[in-house]
Motif scaffolding. Structure first.
Motif, short mmCIF file in Angstrom:
data_model
loop_
_atom_site.label_atom_id
_atom_site.label_comp_id
_atom_site.label_asym_id
_atom_site.label_seq_id
_atom_site.Cartn_x
_atom_site.Cartn_y
_atom_site.Cartn_z
N SER A 114 -5.47 32.30 -6.96
CA SER A 114 -5.66 32.90 -8.28
C SER A 114 -4.86 32.11 -9.30
O SER A 114 -3.80 31.56 -8.99
N TRP A 115 -5.38 32.09 -10.51
CA TRP A 115 -4.72 31.38 -11.61
C TRP A 115 -4.36 32.37 -12.71
O TRP A 115 -5.15 33.28 -13.03
N TYR A 116 -3.17 32.15 -13.31
CA TYR A 116 -2.70 33.00 -14.39
C TYR A 116 -2.16 32.14 -15.52
O TYR A 116 -1.61 31.05 -15.29
N GLN A 117 -2.29 32.67 -16.73
CA GLN A 117 -1.65 32.05 -17.90
C GLN A 117 -0.50 32.94 -18.31
O GLN A 117 -0.66 34.16 -18.45
N GLN A 118 0.69 32.35 -18.47
CA GLN A 118 1.84 33.12 -18.90
C GLN A 118 2.34 32.61 -20.23
O GLN A 118 2.70 31.43 -20.37
N PHE A 173 -4.63 37.14 -16.06
CA PHE A 173 -5.46 36.63 -14.98
C PHE A 173 -6.58 35.75 -15.53
O PHE A 173 -7.29 36.14 -16.48
N LEU A 174 -6.72 34.56 -14.94
CA LEU A 174 -7.78 33.64 -15.34
C LEU A 174 -8.98 33.77 -14.40
O LEU A 174 -10.08 34.11 -14.82
N PHE A 175 -8.77 33.45 -13.13
CA PHE A 175 -9.82 33.58 -12.13
C PHE A 175 -9.24 33.48 -10.73
O PHE A 175 -8.10 33.08 -10.54
N GLU A 176 -10.06 33.89 -9.76
CA GLU A 176 -9.67 33.83 -8.35
C GLU A 176 -10.77 33.14 -7.56
O GLU A 176 -11.96 33.41 -7.77
N TYR A 177 -10.36 32.26 -6.67
CA TYR A 177 -11.29 31.56 -5.80
C TYR A 177 -11.00 31.92 -4.35
O TYR A 177 -9.85 32.04 -3.93
N THR A 188 -15.59 29.76 -3.73
CA THR A 188 -16.43 30.48 -4.69
C THR A 188 -15.54 31.30 -5.63
O THR A 188 -14.57 31.91 -5.18
N GLN A 189 -15.89 31.31 -6.89
CA GLN A 189 -15.16 32.14 -7.84
C GLN A 189 -15.55 33.59 -7.60
O GLN A 189 -16.73 33.96 -7.70
N ARG A 190 -14.55 34.44 -7.32
CA ARG A 190 -14.83 35.83 -6.94
C ARG A 190 -14.47 36.82 -8.03
O ARG A 190 -15.05 37.89 -8.11
N ASN A 191 -13.47 36.50 -8.83
CA ASN A 191 -13.06 37.36 -9.92
C ASN A 191 -12.79 36.48 -11.13
O ASN A 191 -12.36 35.33 -10.98
N LYS A 192 -13.01 37.05 -12.33
CA LYS A 192 -12.82 36.27 -13.54
C LYS A 192 -12.17 37.13 -14.60
O LYS A 192 -12.50 38.31 -14.75
N GLY A 193 -11.24 36.55 -15.34
CA GLY A 193 -10.59 37.24 -16.45
C GLY A 193 -11.34 36.99 -17.74
O GLY A 193 -12.43 36.44 -17.76
N ASN A 194 -10.71 37.39 -18.84
CA ASN A 194 -11.36 37.31 -20.14
C ASN A 194 -10.93 36.08 -20.91
O ASN A 194 -10.30 36.16 -21.97
N ARG A 232 -14.08 27.36 -21.78
CA ARG A 232 -13.31 26.11 -21.73
C ARG A 232 -12.41 26.07 -20.49
O ARG A 232 -11.98 25.01 -20.06
N PHE A 233 -12.13 27.25 -19.96
CA PHE A 233 -11.28 27.36 -18.78
C PHE A 233 -12.19 27.46 -17.55
O PHE A 233 -13.04 28.35 -17.46
N SER A 234 -12.04 26.56 -16.64
CA SER A 234 -12.87 26.57 -15.44
C SER A 234 -12.03 26.15 -14.24
O SER A 234 -10.90 25.67 -14.39
#
Lengths: 113, 111
Positions: free
Chosen positions: A33-37, A45-49, A53-59, A63-65
């Motif tokens: 999972s990726w986060y921006q602090q 939360f940015l997204f989870e792989y 496969t990307q399973r969850n996505k934040g808002n 531009r963020f991938s």
């Protein structure tokens, strides 16, 4: 067992450029999972792989991938950088999807000039 | 959408006192609640977690309580020490879901 490893630790870019950050999870962990602090927004939360496969996505805008490779290593890409993208980008790994529990890396400090 | 509210945003205590940080979550399907400690310039470290089938969990000077009905959970630190000074984050998630963090509490323990 080695922890979560993020590279690079520090990065300076200018507006309009693009950047790729890397995360190697703990051995055996399949979810990343990726986060921006940021000081004002906390940990977002940015997204989870999981299993490439990307399973969850934040808002966050498109531009963020990201992506995940077969060895579970993950990369995050930000295109057309904006000043507001300056932040600490943290990745966390866990055994399973949904992060219970998650273990964080030291982060990549991204500064946009 | 999912949301986690954390209070207070800053907390100052004397060494030896207790500290309590409270969080409220919105997603009633949340079933896992971790707490992280982040020292200045370092990664967030998991210090304790609790699952929804348990009301309380203790680990030495740290305890977490969960009230599912009220959708509240709290972190309790007893006999605080200067090395407890850090930012503490609560979080909540459901099975297979994303981890949603509270805004953080900056704890300062004065010797």
């Amino acid at each position: 067992k080695a922890g979560v490893t993020q590279t690079p630790r520090y990065l300076i870019k200018t507006r309009g450029q693009q950047v790729t950050l890397s995360c190697s999870p703990i051995s055996g962990h399949r979810s990343v999972s990726w986060y921006q602090q940021t000081p004002g927004q906390g940990l977002q939360f940015l997204f989870e792989y999981f299993s490439e496969t990307q399973r969850n996505k934040g808002n966050f805008p498109g531009r963020f991938s990201g992506r995940q490779f077969s060895n579970s290593r993950s990369e995050m890409n930000v295109s057309t950088l904006e000043l507001g993208d300056s932040a600490l980008y943290l990745c966390a790994s866990s055994l399973a999807l949904g992060g219970q529990p998650q273990h964080f890396g030291d982060g990549t400090r991204l500064s946009i000039l | 959408g999912e949301n986690v509210e954390q209070h207070p945003s800053t907390l100052s205590v004397q060494e030896g006192d207790s500290a309590v940080i409270k969080c409220t979550y919105s997603d009633s399907a949340s079933n896992y609640f971790p707490w992280y400690k982040q020292e200045l310039g370092k990664r967030p470290q998991l210090i304790i977690d609790i699952r929804s089938n348990v009301g309380e969990k203790k680990d030495q000077r740290i305890a977490v309580t969960l009230n599912k009905t009220a959708k509240h959970f709290s972190l309790h630190i007893t006999e605080t020490q200067p090395e407890d000074s850090a930012v503490y984050f609560c979080a909540a998630t459901r099975q297979g879901g994303k981890l949603i963090f509270g805004q953080g509490t900056e704890l300062s323990v004065k010797p």
